[in-house]
Scaffold this active site. Structure first.
Site, PDB file in Angstrom:
ATOM      1  N   GLU A 200       0.843  -1.191   0.000  1.00 11.57           N
ATOM      2  CA  GLU A 200       0.000   0.000   0.000  1.00 11.57           C
ATOM      3  C   GLU A 200       0.878   1.239   0.000  1.00 11.57           C
ATOM      4  O   GLU A 200       2.070   1.184   0.315  1.00 11.57           O
ATOM      5  CB  GLU A 200      -0.927   0.011   1.213  1.00 11.57           C
ATOM      6  N   ASN A 235       8.658   0.383  12.289  1.00  6.52           N
ATOM      7  CA  ASN A 235       7.212   0.130  12.238  1.00  6.52           C
ATOM      8  C   ASN A 235       6.678  -0.545  13.485  1.00  6.52           C
ATOM      9  O   ASN A 235       5.551  -1.035  13.496  1.00  6.52           O
ATOM     10  CB  ASN A 235       6.847  -0.714  11.001  1.00  6.52           C
ATOM     11  N   GLU A 288      -6.349  -0.564   9.430  1.00  8.91           N
ATOM     12  CA  GLU A 288      -6.620  -1.975   9.682  1.00  8.91           C
ATOM     13  C   GLU A 288      -7.369  -2.093  10.992  1.00  8.91           C
ATOM     14  O   GLU A 288      -7.485  -1.123  11.741  1.00  8.91           O
ATOM     15  CB  GLU A 288      -5.304  -2.771   9.770  1.00  8.91           C
ATOM     16  N   ASN A 290      -7.383  -4.562  14.421  1.00 12.94           N
ATOM     17  CA  ASN A 290      -6.786  -5.655  15.183  1.00 12.94           C
ATOM     18  C   ASN A 290      -7.860  -6.278  16.060  1.00 12.94           C
ATOM     19  O   ASN A 290      -8.394  -5.628  16.960  1.00 12.94           O
ATOM     20  CB  ASN A 290      -5.625  -5.145  16.033  1.00 12.94           C
ATOM     21  N   PHE A 348      19.974  -0.969  18.005  1.00 10.26           N
ATOM     22  CA  PHE A 348      18.828  -1.652  18.609  1.00 10.26           C
ATOM     23  C   PHE A 348      18.819  -3.149  18.330  1.00 10.26           C
ATOM     24  O   PHE A 348      17.759  -3.766  18.238  1.00 10.26           O
ATOM     25  CB  PHE A 348      17.516  -1.020  18.139  1.00 10.26           C
TER      26      PHE A 348
END
Length: 671
Positions: A200, A235, A288, A290, A348
């Site tokens: 997308e 993300n 979306e 969940n 990280f």
């Protein structure tokens, strides 16, 4: 109401569900893999059942093993938590066939909204504004590139069954789409057992805002306001808050109404979240849904006073919602940070090992400030390579956003973890970032503000002075303790000189320190050698305490303290530095000591984390260019691409695909 429920999960969410079940007088059953034999959720539950090897695909993701555990223990219902089987339509169907209640939405709602591709189709059918994208399943990398070209860059490649940032890549070019497609598919397969992905349009400078919905089996659906989850890295959400600093009451109402309408369209009957991507102009698009409890649900619980786990259990038992929309009020502000076992100073990368010390701040509710710590670990426990690296979720609630942030900052400084690397320094730095405090957020915040990653921060200004003062106070307490040891100096009283040179690594701050009643007074010395006004430090700190907690001139301060050779390592507000407190004579001598430097590893590729070598992309003798892929390492369900930092030639390869390596293990050498 149920007498016994099983939690088909692990870690902090399993512990979270157990707490509410216990409050409701419901017995709990934990399931665990061999890696989790000594885990906290196993200890907390009334009964526990071993369900298989460490790999989730052989334990937590095996429906038959969960059903069998229910039969064995007499559990009447199952709470899935988040992740694992929570959004797998087949799971509630299998439970229903076995006569067991699923504490979550009906399978039809999961099918309609849990699958990200199907949810977008359903939203489009309901005339809900959605982000431009390709709603079909993508065949291969070439097909993905064609679709991305049509949509326009940048694009986001996402796992259809995804969640938690897994199986997700942003691509700005054809090459990145081709590589990102394969990586996303591999991560999706490993994490969810489903390798379907879709593409997308990636909205530039967006904010991530979600609405918590709650429905029952009698057709009632309400929303409990919004959460802002824009602070993300790769993300994956890092900080969440409720409410959002962006929304006004009118926008909140519109988003809430749209979320409720969508939930009603699929007969939603549990706790769920409708996520939106929002523009800075308050425009928003359905992203979306969940169909489960979100990781960040505690911030909603604190601003609404509603226990979402309790509501899920009551709804599953057939009860009607006790709340109507008009009964929902948002009070104060809540902020949540996610503590991960990862090294912020090494990009990280995951960190595994034993929690030698785990000392979270006290959970309290006092003077309008609440501190809550949702965790699934305990001191002495082990952070495993097999699962998500989350250690805990630290949540604070206060009457205002500024007060909630201040409380969170202090709580982070009080959170002591030893034995593994963790992201507390990064979270602490974020809490003090001016842009975060202003509420000027976007999902690109971390990438924009930390373009080169998070580096060791040099203490400056007020933070440096505060660390120096605490270091001097700790040294003074240690000195007092030594002088109280019996038999020393034949009973003579020694007047200790006040002047000190405090080194923050090699940065020197001159000050004077002395005991004044219950307090320790610190006076900073200026360039002319004159001592300024006294700053009074008060604390009950004693040798061995991992955190210095007290006040400086009446202001609450927390500083983490670890003993090191000849000094102490202090951490405060995202700054971590070795501190040495010298007399002036000692400081003069210390300046003559040589400074050690790290050895050069520029011609070696070392494994940056404990993990599994998925693939080696080069051969011995091969010439490589900067940016080219050298190897892929998998750890904690994430695949990490190791790239060349400069041009060169591969001299020797020391590892092969399938090998499990420790951190800093040699993978290959360059000529």
């Amino acid at each position: 109401m149920f007498k016994r429920i099983l939690i088909a999960n692990r870690g902090e969410i399993a512990c979270r569900v157990i707490k509410t079940a216990r409050k409701m007088g419901i017995q709990t059953v934990a399931v665990y893999s061999e890696a989790d034999r000594d885990a906290l959720h196993v200890e907390m539950a009334d009964e526990a059942v071993l369900i298989g090897p460490p790999a989730a695909a052989e334990s937590y993701l095996v429906i038959e093993k969960i059903v069998e555990a229910c039969r064995k223990t007499g559990a009447e219902a199952v709470h899935p938590g988040y992740g694992f089987l929570s959004e797998r339509e087949a799971f509630p169907r299998a439970l229903e066939a076995a006569g067991i209640v699923f504490i979550g939405p009906n399978p039809g709602a999961i099918a309609a909204m849990g699958d990200k591709i199907e949810s977008k189709k359903a939203a489009a059918k309901a005339k809900v504004s959605t982000v431009p994208g390709h709603l079909g399943v993508i065949e291969d990398g070439k097909h993905a590139v064609t679709i991305a070209d049509e949509i326009g860059y940048p694009v986001m490649i996402k796992a259809s069954a995804g969640g938690g940032g897994k199986g997700m890549r942003i691509a700005h070019s054809k090459a990145e789409v081709a590589e990102g497609f394969n990586l996303a598919k591999a991560e999706a397969k490993a994490s969810f057992g489903d390798d379907r992905v879709f593409v997308e349009k990636f909205i530039v400078d967006p904010r991530h805002i979600e609405i918590q919905v709650l429905g029952d089996k009698h057709g009632n659906v309400i929303h409990l306001g919004e959460r802002e989850c824009s602070i993300q890295r790769r993300n994956q959400k890092v900080i969440e808050e409720a409410p959002s600093p962006l929304l006004d009451e009118a926008t909140r109402r519109k988003m809430g109404e749209q979320a409720v309408a969508l939930a009603k369209a699929v007969n939603y009957d549990s706790a769920g979240t409708v996520e939106f991507v929002a523009g800075q102009d308050k425009s928003f698009y359905f992203l979306e849904m969940n169909t489960r409890l979100q990781v960040e649900h505690p911030v909603t619980e604190l601003v609404t006073g509603v226990d979402l786990v309790e509501q899920m259990i009551r709804v599953a038992a057939g009860e009607k919602l006790a709340l109507a929309q008009k009964d929902v009020t948002l009070t104060g502000w809540a902020v949540e940070t996610r503590l991960y076992a990862e090294d912020p100073f090494r990009n990280f990368l995951p960190s595994i090992g034993r929690l030698v010390k785990y000392r979270p701040p006290a959970e309290v509710s006092k003077d309008g400030i609440t501190v809550r710590n949702d965790t699934g670990v305990q001191e002495g426990g082990e952070i495993s390579i097999h699962y998500d690296p989350m250690i805990a979720k630290l949540v604070t609630h206060a009457p205002s956003r500024a007060a909630a942030i201040e409380a969170q900052a202090t709580a982070l400084d009080s959170f002591y973890v030893e034995g593994i690397r963790h992201n507390i320094p990064f979270l602490s730095a974020l809490m003090h970032h001016p842009r975060w405090r202003e509420g000027n957020l976007s999902t690109g915040f971390i990438a924009e503000e930390f373009p080169k990653g998070f580096a060791v921060r040099v203490p400056e200004g007020e933070v440096a002075r505060r660390i120096a003062a605490v270091g001097a106070a700790i040294d003074h307490v240690l000195g007092e303790r030594k002088r109280q040891i019996s038999g020393q100096l034949g009973g003579r009283i020694v007047q200790r000189e006040r002047r000190r040179a405090v080194w923050l690594d090699r940065q020197e701050i001159l000050l004077e320190v002395a005991r004044e009643g219950e307090a320790i007074a610190v006076r900073f010395v200026d360039a002319e050698g004159k001592a300024g006004n006294a700053h009074l430090l008060q604390s009950a700190w004693k040798p061995g305490d991992p955190v210095w907690q007290g006040t400086i001139d009446g202001h609450v301060v927390a500083v983490q303290a670890r003993p090191i050779a000849n000094g102490i390592r202090l951490a405060h507000q995202g700054v971590e530095v070795p501190v040495y407190v010298w007399t002036e004579t000692e400081a003069a001598s210390a300046k003559l000591m040589p400074v050690t430097t790290a050895s050069d590893t520029g011609k070696k590729l070392l494994c940056p984390m404990p993990g599994l070598i998925v693939s080696i992309a080069v051969t011995e003798g091969q010439e490589i260019k900067a940016g080219e892929t050298l190897a892929v390492v998998e750890a904690m369900k994430m695949q990490n691409v190791l790239r060349a930092e400069q041009d060169g030639t591969v001299k020797k390869i020391h590892a092969s695909a399938g090998a499990t390596l420790a951190v800093d293990a040699l993978i290959l050498e360059f000529a």
